[in-house]
Design a protein around this motif. Structure first.
Motif, PDB file in Angstrom:
ATOM      1  N   PRO A 159      55.761  45.364  55.193  1.00  0.00           N
ATOM      2  CA  PRO A 159      55.711  45.658  53.755  1.00  0.00           C
ATOM      3  C   PRO A 159      55.929  47.138  53.444  1.00  0.00           C
ATOM      4  O   PRO A 159      56.585  47.486  52.460  1.00  0.00           O
ATOM      5  N   ARG A 161      54.219  49.284  52.084  1.00  0.00           N
ATOM      6  CA  ARG A 161      53.402  49.843  50.996  1.00  0.00           C
ATOM      7  C   ARG A 161      52.393  48.793  50.568  1.00  0.00           C
ATOM      8  O   ARG A 161      52.575  47.594  50.808  1.00  0.00           O
ATOM      9  N   TRP A 162      51.340  49.279  49.935  1.00  0.00           N
ATOM     10  CA  TRP A 162      50.320  48.399  49.359  1.00  0.00           C
ATOM     11  C   TRP A 162      50.393  48.530  47.851  1.00  0.00           C
ATOM     12  O   TRP A 162      50.210  49.617  47.311  1.00  0.00           O
ATOM     13  N   ASP A 163      50.724  47.443  47.195  1.00  0.00           N
ATOM     14  CA  ASP A 163      50.719  47.426  45.737  1.00  0.00           C
ATOM     15  C   ASP A 163      49.609  46.465  45.323  1.00  0.00           C
ATOM     16  O   ASP A 163      49.737  45.247  45.496  1.00  0.00           O
ATOM     17  N   PRO A 164      48.531  46.993  44.750  1.00  0.00           N
ATOM     18  CA  PRO A 164      47.361  46.133  44.507  1.00  0.00           C
ATOM     19  C   PRO A 164      47.529  45.196  43.315  1.00  0.00           C
ATOM     20  O   PRO A 164      46.699  44.307  43.136  1.00  0.00           O
ATOM     21  N   SER A 165      48.558  45.387  42.518  1.00  0.00           N
ATOM     22  CA  SER A 165      48.719  44.521  41.346  1.00  0.00           C
ATOM     23  C   SER A 165      50.190  44.372  41.005  1.00  0.00           C
ATOM     24  O   SER A 165      50.844  45.351  40.653  1.00  0.00           O
ATOM     25  N   ILE A 166      50.687  43.164  41.126  1.00  0.00           N
ATOM     26  CA  ILE A 166      52.060  42.891  40.706  1.00  0.00           C
ATOM     27  C   ILE A 166      52.029  41.652  39.820  1.00  0.00           C
ATOM     28  O   ILE A 166      51.165  40.774  39.991  1.00  0.00           O
ATOM     29  N   PRO A 167      52.959  41.567  38.881  1.00  0.00           N
ATOM     30  CA  PRO A 167      52.952  40.390  38.003  1.00  0.00           C
ATOM     31  C   PRO A 167      53.379  39.135  38.760  1.00  0.00           C
ATOM     32  O   PRO A 167      54.145  39.208  39.724  1.00  0.00           O
ATOM     33  N   VAL A 168      52.866  38.025  38.302  1.00  0.00           N
ATOM     34  CA  VAL A 168      53.285  36.736  38.849  1.00  0.00           C
ATOM     35  C   VAL A 168      54.469  36.248  38.020  1.00  0.00           C
ATOM     36  O   VAL A 168      54.418  36.240  36.785  1.00  0.00           O
ATOM     37  N   GLU A 175      51.954  34.451  50.175  1.00  0.00           N
ATOM     38  CA  GLU A 175      52.261  35.033  51.481  1.00  0.00           C
ATOM     39  C   GLU A 175      51.860  34.036  52.563  1.00  0.00           C
ATOM     40  O   GLU A 175      50.777  33.474  52.534  1.00  0.00           O
TER      41      GLU A 175
ATOM     42  N   ALA B 181      43.760  50.805  47.525  1.00  0.00           N
ATOM     43  CA  ALA B 181      43.096  50.445  46.262  1.00  0.00           C
ATOM     44  C   ALA B 181      42.669  48.980  46.226  1.00  0.00           C
ATOM     45  O   ALA B 181      43.255  48.119  46.894  1.00  0.00           O
ATOM     46  N   LEU B 182      41.672  48.734  45.405  1.00  0.00           N
ATOM     47  CA  LEU B 182      41.225  47.355  45.179  1.00  0.00           C
ATOM     48  C   LEU B 182      42.282  46.597  44.382  1.00  0.00           C
ATOM     49  O   LEU B 182      42.939  47.157  43.495  1.00  0.00           O
ATOM     50  N   ASN B 183      42.423  45.301  44.677  1.00  0.00           N
ATOM     51  CA  ASN B 183      43.351  44.486  43.883  1.00  0.00           C
ATOM     52  C   ASN B 183      42.646  44.004  42.616  1.00  0.00           C
ATOM     53  O   ASN B 183      41.457  44.311  42.381  1.00  0.00           O
ATOM     54  N   ASP B 184      43.377  43.257  41.780  1.00  0.00           N
ATOM     55  CA  ASP B 184      42.816  42.907  40.468  1.00  0.00           C
ATOM     56  C   ASP B 184      41.593  41.998  40.572  1.00  0.00           C
ATOM     57  O   ASP B 184      40.666  42.103  39.758  1.00  0.00           O
ATOM     58  N   TYR B 354      49.149  39.259  41.339  1.00  0.00           N
ATOM     59  CA  TYR B 354      49.178  39.136  42.799  1.00  0.00           C
ATOM     60  C   TYR B 354      49.223  40.548  43.362  1.00  0.00           C
ATOM     61  O   TYR B 354      49.006  41.532  42.637  1.00  0.00           O
ATOM     62  N   TYR B 355      49.518  40.670  44.612  1.00  0.00           N
ATOM     63  CA  TYR B 355      49.564  41.979  45.281  1.00  0.00           C
ATOM     64  C   TYR B 355      50.693  41.925  46.291  1.00  0.00           C
ATOM     65  O   TYR B 355      51.195  40.848  46.642  1.00  0.00           O
ATOM     66  N   PHE B 356      51.090  43.089  46.773  1.00  0.00           N
ATOM     67  CA  PHE B 356      52.133  43.130  47.787  1.00  0.00           C
ATOM     68  C   PHE B 356      51.644  43.951  48.971  1.00  0.00           C
ATOM     69  O   PHE B 356      51.123  45.047  48.819  1.00  0.00           O
ATOM     70  N   GLY B 357      51.884  43.416  50.154  1.00  0.00           N
ATOM     71  CA  GLY B 357      51.460  44.092  51.373  1.00  0.00           C
ATOM     72  C   GLY B 357      50.191  43.464  51.924  1.00  0.00           C
ATOM     73  O   GLY B 357      49.466  42.768  51.214  1.00  0.00           O
ATOM     74  N   ARG B 358      49.963  43.713  53.184  1.00  0.00           N
ATOM     75  CA  ARG B 358      48.733  43.231  53.825  1.00  0.00           C
ATOM     76  C   ARG B 358      47.905  44.462  54.204  1.00  0.00           C
ATOM     77  O   ARG B 358      48.011  45.004  55.307  1.00  0.00           O
ATOM     78  N   ARG B 359      47.111  44.849  53.272  1.00  0.00           N
ATOM     79  CA  ARG B 359      46.251  46.029  53.412  1.00  0.00           C
ATOM     80  C   ARG B 359      45.343  45.859  54.640  1.00  0.00           C
ATOM     81  O   ARG B 359      44.799  44.773  54.852  1.00  0.00           O
TER      82      ARG B 359
END
Lengths: 181, 565
Positions: A159, A161-168, A175, B181-184, B354-359
């Motif tokens: 990945p 990067r870590w994106d903690p919030s993306i739209p659905v 995943e 960071a924390l997710n939603d 949702y989120y992207f990546g596996r923190r």
């Protein structure tokens, strides 16, 4: 399509671990025909990819040869015998008939049967634990495969990067990854 | 060849001791009982494997699992991609009394368990270092927070720890890299918990993963975390701290490091005339040939139980109860953390994101019980690790009956936000929880097997009840439906935080180590792994082992240069 499917099947089951030519455990051609029919009914291709694209039947055989204990092989043999007898010979039935019979069998076999404390990461206990395990193996083999993880689910090995919030969006897929049999 | 120092063990503590000693100019020999492995070597580290590359889909063959890994198989991190990083129980036996299981999870290779560790990185606080004295239990730590704080900073800076500064006295802040960071789901949970339960905080988990690589990390060939969460397989980017990624390369670049693998330490040689340790006796793991290495200083970092085994097996006429064991505390006070206290809940009131990546971490809830005295039915406290995720895929496909397109459609759907909450509780030191040598059986290298007798007590039982009640209460307060509440009753050891078998203390009659991690009785013998811990706190302990190792190495180097040792 056939060539593409065969190519995907080779890459998928080669990684999982095929049964060697001289492996003491191999399924008969008849058994493989049954396993193929069952895998195709459980995870059909539809308009995407299915168990056959992922090489699940050969991977199942490889798993029985390389991973399963004698006890598990016997358990799977019992399941295959029961499923193979459906409709007087499951493998020879038309696909539609196979789907109808297997769906009915599946619903009855997976009727909830609570057995005390549940395993945290396993499906709820079902009436027919042997069938449940067979189905679990087929389904997990599919969803750990490259065709499934690139067409049905999402998987990004790096990945970055870590994106903690993306739209659905309608294209969003959960995943995927490996699981335990 | 003689060395200035011998470090027994190359894991979390040994790696750090070796780094600090070599950087102070000492010629150091590291002895590792396991085989050599290399960062980035395909056979040793399997983070290159895609899910579909995993042998048997990630599963260890059933017969092999039963025969070779009955204990190691209890560890969440064991898979077909990592089994080579765990010992075969069949080759490395130990004993436990009937009805008192202990799960001793081990990895015998260069870097030890620092390769597969969970990377959660937390400081102990002043409250933790005062706990034994306050409660009249175990050995009073001979140090307090201020003694170790600079060494926490030193280690954090070197290894790289992602985290947020929170200003909590029970969980001191450190020198952090940016947090993951924390997710939603977690942000909503944080808001609910912190408003409904004053004093509780939900913070990003502090992890030894490089959220950014600073120049001194890059100098060691380390790159930022790629957010893959495959860490227990090793990391080709060196993005998490392990001996292989950080401390041993740092030691190596000094030119002062020698590493010998497959070198099982049988015992430490003690010279009653000088009152010092003179070297170690080693058995070659492959040839079983014996040899002796000598040094001015010895650091024993063989892991909590391994260190106790070596000390007890080093009994001599002068020290018949075992080396540095005049107090009879070697092997005693074995602790772990309460583990497998799990709450799982689903939520339908959270944002559809949702989120992207596996923190490589989740959230952490620092201890909030007994902060200002003892006002609970138990002593000490606990924290929670956890995370929110949205499932789907195979688990959704298998959650109910159905085949065909129906099954596939269910798998494609993003599931509800799901909370996974795991309590980690402090375990009290108890001298009856102990490691001894078996009188009748040796391993294949002629070393007596260890007998591990350890059980949780009444304080731990009471704490577990509250942990589970709290987990449920927090999940429900945030609007969740609890789907599982499992107080698994996992055996001691499975927390993989074993510690305490050569405790630090002020009183030589009741402890093994002084405030410099120096054994009271053998001044040139230092012990800086988990064995040194006088109490367990509820925080993941590796950072403390490393800080103690660095601090002790600095002391030993000074003592050597001053001619004190």
């Amino acid at each position: 399509m056939l060539l593409a499917g065969a190519g995907a099947a080779l890459s998928a089951c080669d990684a999982i671990g095929l049964a060697d030519e001289d492996s003491p455990f191999r399924y008969s051609a008849e058994d493989m025909a049954l396993i193929t029919a069952l895998a195709d009914r459980i995870v059909p291709k539809g308009d995407s990819v299915g168990a056959l694209d992922a090489g699940v039947p050969a991977a199942f055989e490889g798993l029985m040869a390389n991973w399963a204990s004698e006890e598990t092989r016997a358990q799977m043999a019992g399941v295959l015998a029961a499923l193979g007898a459906l409709g007087g010979g499951f493998a020879a039935l038309p696909a539609g008939e196979q789907s109808r019979l297997l769906a009915d069998y599946d619903a009855a076999a997976l009727a909830p049967a609570p057995q005390g404390e549940e395993e945290l990461f396993s499906p709820p206990s079902a009436k027919d634990a042997d069938y449940q395990r067979f189905k679990q193996i087929i389904v997990l083999l599919f969803y750990v495969s490259e065709p499934a993880l690139t067409h049905e689910l999402a998987y990004t090995h790096m990945p970055g990067r870590w994106d903690p919030s993306i739209p659905v969006t309608p294209e969003t897929r959960p995943e995927g990854g490996a699981g335990s049999f | 060849m003689d060395f200035d120092a011998i470090v027994i063990g190359s894991g979390m503590s040994g790696g750090m001791a070796a780094k600090e000693l070599t950087e102070r100019g000492l010629k150091v020999l590291v002895l590792e009982r396991g085989r050599n492995i290399e960062r980035g070597k395909k056979e040793d580290q399997t983070d290159w494997m895609q899910p579909w590359d995993l042998p048997n889909g990630g599963n260890v063959p059933e017969d092999e699992l039963a025969a070779d890994y009955p204990v190691q198989g209890q560890c969440y991190a064991l898979s077909s991609a990592t089994k080579h990083l765990f010992v075969k129980d069949s080759e490395h036996p130990y004993k436990t009394p009937e009805g008192k299981p202990f799960s001793w999870i081990r990895g015998y290779h260069l870097g030890g368990r620092s390769i597969m560790w969970g990377r959660q990185t937390y400081r102990l606080s002043q409250m933790d270092f005062e706990a034994n004295a306050r409660d009249g239990i175990g050995s009073d730590w001979p140090i307090r927070y201020d003694d170790i704080a600079p060494w926490y900073s030193h280690v954090e800076n070197f290894i790289g720890v992602s985290g947020s500064r929170e200003g909590l006295p029970q969980l001191p802040d450190g020198d952090f890299l940016p947090p993951f960071a924390l997710n939603d789901g977690e942000l909503a949970f944080k808001a609910a918990v912190e408003s409904r339960f004053p004093g509780r905080k939900v913070i990003p988990g502090r992890a030894a993963n490089l959220s950014e690589a600073r120049p001194h990390h890059q100098e060691l060939g380390r790159a930022p975390c790629k957010v893959r969460s495959l860490c227990e397989r090793g990391c080709m980017f060196g993005a998490y701290h392990s001996s292989l990624n950080s401390s041993l390369p740092a030691a190596e670049r000094t030119g002062n490091l020698t590493v010998i693998t497959d070198a099982i330490v049988h015992s430490i040689v003690y010279d009653p005339a000088s009152g010092k340790a003179t070297g170690v006796q080693v058995v070659d793991a492959k040839t079983k040939a014996g040899s002796t290495y000598k040094a001015k200083v010895i650091f024993c970092c063989a892991s909590t139980i391994g260190t106790a085994q070596i000390l007890l097996n080093s009994a001599s006429e002068a020290m018949p109860r075992g080396l540095a064991n005049g107090s009879d505390m070697v092997g005693r006070n074995l602790m772990d953390h309460l583990y497998q206290m799990l709450t799982v809940a689903t939520f339908d009131n959270l944002p559809d994101t949702y989120y992207f990546g596996r923190r490589p971490t989740g959230f952490y809830i620092p201890r909030y019980r007994n902060l200002n005295g003892n006002d609970e039915p138990f002593l000490r406290g606990y924290g929670f690790q956890g995370g929110f995720s949205r499932k789907g895929g195979a688990s959704a496909a298998l959650a109910q009956a159905g085949i065909g397109e129906e099954l596939k459609a269910r798998a494609r759907e993003l599931g509800p936000w799901t909370l996974f909450l795991a309590g980690f509780g402090e375990v009290l030191p108890n001298p009856e929880n102990r490691v001894t040598l078996d009188k009748s059986e040796t391993d294949q290298w002629g070393i007596p097997l260890v007998n591990i007798s350890c059980a949780f007590g009444e304080n731990e039982r009471k704490m577990t009840e509250t942990v589970q009640a709290d987990g449920r209460a927090m999940a429900e307060a945030a609007g969740g439906t609890v789907t599982a509440s499992i107080s698994g009753g996992s055996p001691p050891g499975l927390g993989i935080h074993e510690m305490g078998t050569a405790c630090m203390g002020k009183d030589p009659g009741k402890s093994v180590l002084n405030k410099w991690n120096q054994t009271h009785e053998v001044p040139n013998l230092f012990i800086t792994d988990g064995a040194a811990m006088a109490s367990s706190g509820c925080q993941n302990p590796s950072l403390t082992y490393m800080a103690l190792s660095a601090r002790a190495a600095d002391t030993a180097a000074s003592m050597l240069s001053e001619g004190v040792l």
